[in-house]
Design a protein around this motif. Structure first.
Motif, PDB file in Angstrom:
ATOM      1  N   ARG A 240       0.835  -1.196   0.000  1.00 25.70           N
ATOM      2  CA  ARG A 240       0.000   0.000   0.000  1.00 25.70           C
ATOM      3  C   ARG A 240       0.877   1.257   0.000  1.00 25.70           C
ATOM      4  O   ARG A 240       0.516   2.274  -0.605  1.00 25.70           O
ATOM      5  CB  ARG A 240      -0.928  -0.032   1.214  1.00 25.70           C
ATOM      6  N   GLU A 243       1.580   2.211  -3.442  1.00 26.68           N
ATOM      7  CA  GLU A 243       0.414   2.806  -4.098  1.00 26.68           C
ATOM      8  C   GLU A 243       0.279   4.280  -3.737  1.00 26.68           C
ATOM      9  O   GLU A 243      -0.060   5.111  -4.581  1.00 26.68           O
ATOM     10  CB  GLU A 243      -0.853   2.051  -3.682  1.00 26.68           C
ATOM     11  N   ARG A 326      -2.313   2.540 -14.171  1.00 22.02           N
ATOM     12  CA  ARG A 326      -3.314   3.406 -13.533  1.00 22.02           C
ATOM     13  C   ARG A 326      -3.624   4.625 -14.396  1.00 22.02           C
ATOM     14  O   ARG A 326      -4.751   5.124 -14.390  1.00 22.02           O
ATOM     15  CB  ARG A 326      -2.813   3.855 -12.158  1.00 22.02           C
ATOM     16  N   ARG A 333      -2.077  -3.565  -8.935  1.00 22.41           N
ATOM     17  CA  ARG A 333      -1.351  -3.548  -7.670  1.00 22.41           C
ATOM     18  C   ARG A 333       0.011  -4.190  -7.832  1.00 22.41           C
ATOM     19  O   ARG A 333       0.226  -5.031  -8.717  1.00 22.41           O
ATOM     20  CB  ARG A 333      -2.140  -4.249  -6.580  1.00 22.41           C
TER      21      ARG A 333
END
Length: 390
Positions: A240, A243, A326, A333
């Protein structure tokens, strides 16, 4: 009782540690006398009650609050801004979105918070309870016993003997706690340092089989599973982090991704076009890999660095792919784990998973780092060579 004494007297580390705890407690009780030892026993029992009560209440409270906190965070509509973030904001969004999405992490944080608050609350009661104990338990100099026609001071010998007995009882409680801690350690981390030595102890095995196993039941038998789950959750938080750090998409990377996918109409076609582009344009940086393996030197680089230099290791390739995907509307991911080369070699590795929203919402794996060695875009048996740890 005889068998317990026999196991206690065997010269091995666990037994020697327990004997030392008992002896120290016994001599401390003898030095304090009857009343001093009684007060220490009272404090020990109170602390044990406080810990057990805090653990039970924190566990139940965390189970109740976890879904409420998740729903509250979802209602806030927290989204990572598509812009360059400061280190503090990166940390904030990583923590908040991880608490929202990762159940085990959320439970753990709530449990630690509730446990700390409960312990503080019970700690605030200690002056009152200890004052009550001082009032009920006489000082060492005024120990008394009833006998004959009145009251008379306990002799020093009687007081010390009583104190030694109470100290031995207190030492037994302390030793039991130590054995319980060893039991939890061995159950949750069966392959950790020192577990073989602990399991080789006759005293530990007797305590575990006759006292601890019946109490723990099946809970701690799932220890390795819990340990693996915690490790996996930690890795999910690390993923995460990437990200959040890579939320901002540089214009040159966005333009390149748009050009690469201009003729693609489905999510799978977009994902495949980006896989082909990244897999053939980004060379593996062996110098960076060797610096880390041989000298422990790690060079952190952003997707912008990888895009500009046209080289990087697996995590760099995976991060660049994720940013490009993205930018064209794909849900993607970065996945970390272990890569198996097929010739017996293995090591830490990173790859990607892409969601095909127009194909039933399935997530497919791909590894652009290995593109030069074959087709690693959602092939058969991908999971046999890529061991996902989160």
């Amino acid at each position: 009782m005889h068998t317990w004494v026999q196991t206690l007297l065997k010269p091995e580390p666990v037994a020697l540690m327990v004997v030392l705890i008992l002896l120290v407690s016994l001599f401390s009780g003898m030095r304090r006398g009857a009343s001093g030892s009684a007060k220490h026993l009272f404090f020990f029992i109170w602390q044990a009650i406080a810990v057990i009560a805090s653990l039970l209440l924190a566990g139940r409270g965390s189970v109740y609050l976890s879904p409420l906190v998740r729903d509250w965070l979802v209602e806030r509509g927290i989204a990572v801004p598509k812009e360059e973030l400061s280190a503090l904001k990166q940390l904030w969004y990583t923590v908040v979105t991880s608490l929202r999405d990762f159940e085990l992490l959320r439970f753990g944080v709530l449990f630690l918070l509730l446990y700390s608050l409960l312990r503080l609350a019970l700690h605030a009661l200690e002056p009152l309870l200890f004052g009550l104990a001082d009032a009920l338990l006489p000082n060492r100099s005024t120990d008394v016993r009833r006998g004959g026609g009145g009251s008379q001071l306990l002799s020093g010998t009687a007081s010390r003997t009583t104190g030694a007995m109470i100290g031995a009882l207190l030492g037994s409680g302390r030793a039991f706690i130590v054995m319980a801690c060893l039991f939890v350690y061995v159950s949750v981390l069966p392959n950790a340092f020192g577990t073989d030595m602990i399991r080789a102890s006759a005293l530990y095995n007797k305590t575990a089989s006759e006292l601890l196993d019946p109490v723990a039941g099946d809970v701690l038998k799932r220890g390795p599973v819990i340990s693996d789950a915690v490790e996996a959750e930690f890795r999910r938080v690390l993923e995460r982090k990437y990200e959040v750090i890579d939320a901002a998409i540089p214009p040159d990377i966005e333009a390149a991704a748009a050009a690469v996918t201009k003729n693609s109409t489905t999510d799978e076609q977009k994902a495949r076009a980006l896989y082909d582009w990244v897999g053939t344009r980004i060379a593996y940086d062996w110098d960076k890999a060797n610096d880390y393996v041989d000298r422990g030197v790690w060079k952190e680089q952003s997707p912008t660095d990888t895009f500009a230099s046209r080289k990087g290791v697996c995590i760099d390739v995976a991060r660049l792919y994720a940013v490009m995907a993205r930018s064209v509307g794909l849900d993607v991911r970065v996945v970390t784990g272990v890569g198996l080369t097929g010739d017996g070699g293995s090591g830490p590795h990173a790859w990607n998973e892409v969601k095909l929203a127009d194909g039933g919402g399935a997530w497919i794996p791909l590894d652009a780092t290995w593109a030069s060695s074959g087709d690693w875009f959602n092939p058969q048996g991908f999971a046999n060579t890529h061991i996902r740890e989160a």
